[in-house]
Structure formats: C-alpha cells, structure tokens
Enzyme design. Structure first.
Site, PDB file in Angstrom:
ATOM      1  CD  GLU A  89     -18.210 -89.334 -30.552  1.00 55.63           C
ATOM      2  OE1 GLU A  89     -17.407 -90.168 -30.105  1.00 55.63           O
ATOM      3  OE2 GLU A  89     -18.998 -88.689 -29.848  1.00 55.63           O
ATOM      4  CB  CYS A 102     -13.331 -97.047 -33.521  1.00 53.00           C
ATOM      5  SG  CYS A 102     -14.769 -97.352 -32.492  1.00 53.00           S
ATOM      6  CB  CYS A 109     -27.155 -96.418 -28.865  1.00 50.81           C
ATOM      7  SG  CYS A 109     -27.159 -98.200 -28.563  1.00 50.81           S
ATOM      8  CB  CYS A 113     -25.044 -99.772 -21.765  1.00 50.63           C
ATOM      9  SG  CYS A 113     -25.346-101.175 -22.854  1.00 50.63           S
ATOM     10  CB  CYS A 116     -22.724 -96.551 -23.005  1.00 48.24           C
ATOM     11  SG  CYS A 116     -22.294 -96.181 -24.707  1.00 48.24           S
ATOM     12  CD  GLU A 157     -25.792-104.034 -30.659  1.00 52.83           C
ATOM     13  OE1 GLU A 157     -25.037-103.761 -29.715  1.00 52.83           O
ATOM     14  OE2 GLU A 157     -25.599-105.006 -31.416  1.00 52.83           O
ATOM     15  CB  SER A 211     -20.586-105.346 -24.729  1.00 56.31           C
ATOM     16  OG  SER A 211     -19.945-104.734 -25.823  1.00 56.31           O
ATOM     17  CG  LEU A 212     -20.155-111.203 -20.314  1.00 57.51           C
ATOM     18  CD1 LEU A 212     -21.464-111.724 -20.873  1.00 57.51           C
ATOM     19  CD2 LEU A 212     -19.169-112.361 -20.127  1.00 57.51           C
ATOM     20  CB  CYS A 330     -18.277 -94.844 -25.597  1.00 58.32           C
ATOM     21  SG  CYS A 330     -17.010 -96.037 -25.315  1.00 58.32           S
TER      22      CYS A 330
HETATM   23  N1  SAH Z   1     -23.250-101.423 -29.154  1.00 59.06           N
HETATM   24  C1  SAH Z   1     -22.069-102.213 -29.290  1.00 59.06           C
HETATM   25  C2  SAH Z   1     -20.861-101.455 -29.806  1.00 59.06           C
HETATM   26  C3  SAH Z   1     -20.579-100.062 -29.286  1.00 59.06           C
HETATM   27  S1  SAH Z   1     -19.788 -99.768 -27.752  1.00 59.06           S
HETATM   28  C4  SAH Z   1     -21.748-102.917 -28.012  1.00 59.06           C
HETATM   29  O1  SAH Z   1     -22.447-102.703 -27.033  1.00 59.06           O
HETATM   30  O2  SAH Z   1     -20.844-103.735 -27.993  1.00 59.06           O
HETATM   31  C5  SAH Z   1     -18.159-100.415 -27.823  1.00 59.06           C
HETATM   32  C6  SAH Z   1     -17.708-100.936 -26.473  1.00 59.06           C
HETATM   33  O3  SAH Z   1     -17.449 -99.875 -25.543  1.00 59.06           O
HETATM   34  C7  SAH Z   1     -18.739-101.821 -25.813  1.00 59.06           C
HETATM   35  O4  SAH Z   1     -18.107-102.927 -25.241  1.00 59.06           O
HETATM   36  C8  SAH Z   1     -19.297-100.910 -24.745  1.00 59.06           C
HETATM   37  O5  SAH Z   1     -19.937-101.616 -23.734  1.00 59.06           O
HETATM   38  C9  SAH Z   1     -18.051-100.187 -24.306  1.00 59.06           C
HETATM   39  N2  SAH Z   1     -18.285 -98.963 -23.541  1.00 59.06           N
HETATM   40  C10 SAH Z   1     -19.301 -98.089 -23.630  1.00 59.06           C
HETATM   41  N3  SAH Z   1     -19.154 -97.093 -22.742  1.00 59.06           N
HETATM   42  C11 SAH Z   1     -18.012 -97.330 -22.071  1.00 59.06           C
HETATM   43  C12 SAH Z   1     -17.315 -96.657 -21.030  1.00 59.06           C
HETATM   44  N4  SAH Z   1     -17.782 -95.529 -20.504  1.00 59.06           N
HETATM   45  N5  SAH Z   1     -16.154 -97.197 -20.599  1.00 59.06           N
HETATM   46  C13 SAH Z   1     -15.671 -98.338 -21.138  1.00 59.06           C
HETATM   47  N6  SAH Z   1     -16.270 -99.009 -22.116  1.00 59.06           N
HETATM   48  C14 SAH Z   1     -17.438 -98.523 -22.578  1.00 59.06           C
END
Ligand code: SAH
Length: 343
Positions: A89, A102, A109, A113, A116, A157, A211-212, A330
């Site tokens: 995407e 984006c 991945c 998480c 996600c 990632e 992504s904290l 995402c």
């Molecule tokens: N792998 C990388 C980049 C991809 S995700 C990372 O983890 O940063 C891009 C951002 O979207 C990340 O901050 C991720 O945690 C967030 N994200 C993923 N799923 C989400 C959701 N359902 N709602 C809000 N943010 C989300």
C-alpha cells in the site's frame, strides 16, 4: 541488480562496460526516475539499445489493483501489485506544505505490534530499493500530483530492511532523480536499537519517528513485542545518542488506546522520562483494526493527555486523521484484499 535500484555511479560504470557513451547512464537514469513503464518511452535512445536493454534489464512497474479516494480530504490510497504478485500500500496525503506519500518498506511485517494490521500475516519479504522508489514515482504519475514529502510509515519496519532503505533514500534524494530533500523525509521505527545507532552514524537530515506508544515497559511489553528485545530505557538512550549525533529532534508516535496508555499519570510518566531530550509527540487516536480488541481513546482523554505534555514543555500535536473513510491506515487495505482473494 535491477537497473532502477542502481545509483547513477553504478549505472555509469555498467554502461561504460557495455561500451556506451558516457552520457547514456544519465539519460536512462533520468527516464527511469520519471516512472516510465518501458524502454520505448525513452525516445532519445537508439532503437537497438532499447531492444537490448528490454531483454537484459526489463523495467518493472507496479500495477494498480485498488485505488480509493477519500471524498473528505482528497487522500488517495493505492494498493499496488508487484512483479511477483505480492501487494503493498501507498497513501498520498495533501498537506498545506506539500503532497506527502506514505510508502511501505516490506510486504507484511514481523514486529507483531498488537494494534497493527500490517503484521497480522507476518513478514512475506522485504522490498527492493526500486520497489520503494516505484511507489513514489507511480503515485506521482498516476495522481498527477507532484510529490515533495515522503514518510516511511506504511507496511513494514524500515530498519528491518536497513540496506535497501538506505539505498532507496540515496536514490530518491539524488539530483538527477526526484531530488527529494532529506529534510522532507520521515522514517518511522518501532525501536530497533542497534539500527538506530547505525542510522545515527549516517547523520542524515531526515526526521526519525519512534513508535513509542507506552510510558513504560509494563505497558509497552503487552502491545509491542520488540520491547522485550529492546526495553524502553535502552530505546530512549538510543534516541538521546541519535540526537547528540545528528542534532535532529526526535518525533515520537503515540497511538492512544482506551484504558491502556491514555491515563493522566501515563502522560506525567512520559514527561519525567523525556527530560532533556528535544522531541515532539504525535498523538494518534488508535485506528480500530477489526481483528483487535483495542479501542481508541476518547476525545477528552486525548485532549487531557496533550495538555499535560504541553504544560510540561513537550510539544504535542493530535494527528489529524486523513482518509478515515478509505481504510487508509497501516495495512488495512492489503489485509482486506488478501482476505477477499483467499475466499
Ligand atoms: N514499522 C514502523 C513504521 C510503520 S507503522 C513503526 O513501527 O514505526 C507507522 C505508524 O503507525 C507507527 O507508529 C505504528 O505504530 C502506527 N500504527 C500502526 N497501527 C496503528 C493503528 N491501528 N492505529 C494507530 N496507529 C497505528
């Protein structure tokens, strides 16, 4: 290697070895970085050379399999099919400062998480440099919108595909190509500490987004498996080293999840842990993913959280959600498509 993954220097060497004049590499490089779909579009090349290249270095270009345009804000989401049939995407967003794409860096991945959609089917494979470049090129070609900004926040990632991502950045930044400034690029990571250190060594002027999503290990362990390998204190230490090396302020992503990480004391704990680290917080109300029990925070909880951070001296913005009507976040579109195909 795919021609479109080569730097101009590498292509110059290759064409020299093929006995071609010196200007050829630059001509072809420029064409490829315009997003042509075949050598016949390279009208200033001799026909025999075009035919030879078509045989030896076929041009790959992704096909649009789904395209969804938001009626609200003009956001466009593309689902591309790559040459091997896999899909990724790309989202085009219109901001006042410019058009931003984006892009995805992997098919799937492996970071796992909990909130996600991209990680639900695991990692299928990593993207080649040209496959990341293609997302930018063909989004620009298809939409007719000039792209000025890139965020590596799609599926995958980026730091788990480090070398290919670094090469992609070099390509998209090159003056003979799209020439997108590093300052217009953000790279988002879930927190692979050794790779953050490796990135710091390159001293690129891009924005590092981390992504904290949690104030401490107790919470982060439950939603981000990566935290067990690199606990949050190690991650924050790496962020401090990154800032020291690059002087670039870190941007923290924080998806607000109802009852999980959105209490006032969570914000206060963050304030304590961020002391002395120049940063910015992006608060994102969680996008609900069908397969997950996690729910977005209330508007009031988000506002209260933001206020505590700001009062404590950390700039925090609530991310405007674009494309909410088109599964724009995402991995949701790829997920939907893959499920449909499986039926
Ligand atoms: N792998 C990388 C980049 C991809 S995700 C990372 O983890 O940063 C891009 C951002 O979207 C990340 O901050 C991720 O945690 C967030 N994200 C993923 N799923 C989400 C959701 N359902 N709602 C809000 N943010 C989300």
């Amino acid at each position: 290697m795919n021609l479109k993954s080569m730097t101009l220097g590498e292509m110059t060497q290759l064409f020299k070895e093929m006995g071609q004049p010196a200007f050829r590499a630059k001509q072809i490089y420029t064409w490829l970085h315009k997003g042509v779909r075949g050598y016949d579009e390279m009208t200033n090349l001799p026909k025999p050379l075009r035919e030879r290249l078509a045989g030896d270095y076929p041009i790959h270009a992704p096909q649009v399999v789904r395209k969804q345009e938001s009626q609200r804000d003009g956001t466009i989401k593309y689902l591309w099919q790559l040459s091997d049939g896999n899909c990724v995407e790309t989202v085009l967003m219109r901001y006042h400062y410019g058009n931003t794409v984006c892009i995805s860096t992997e098919v799937g991945c492996r970071m796992g998480c909990a909130f996600c959609a991209s990680t639900l089917g695991g990692l299928v494979r990593r993207l080649e440099p040209f496959e990341m470049l293609d997302q930018v090129l063909f989004t620009q070609v298809d939409s007719g919108q000039p792209i000025s900004h890139i965020v590596l926040m799609g599926i995958g990632e980026p730091l788990d595909n480090f070398d290919n991502v670094m090469r992609f950045l070099e390509l998209v930044n090159s003056p003979e190509g799209m020439h997108i400034s590093m300052r217009h690029i953000s790279l988002s990571t879930c927190g692979l500490v050794p790779k953050i250190d490796e990135l710091a060594k390159r001293n690129l002027q891009l924005t590092l987004s981390v992504s904290l999503h949690a104030p401490n290990d107790a919470v982060r362990d439950t939603i981000m498996p990566v935290n067990r390998a690199y606990p949050s204190q190690e991650l924050l230490d790496a962020c401090r080293r990154y800032y020291t090396a690059t002087s670039r302020r870190i941007s923290f992503e924080y998806a607000m999840i109802n009852g999980v990480n959105d209490r006032p004391e969570d914000a206060r704990e963050l304030l304590r842990r961020m002391k002395g680290l120049p940063c910015h917080f992006n608060l994102i109300p969680l996008n609900h993913v069908e397969e997950s029990p996690l729910k977005p925070s209330t508007r009031e909880a988000v506002a209260a959280f933001q206020k505590i951070l700001e009062d404590g001296g950390i700039p925090a913005t609530v991310r405007r959600t674009l494309g909410g009507d088109i599964d724009a976040s995402c991995g949701q579109l790829r997920r939907k498509f893959t499920k449909e195909q499986a039926k």
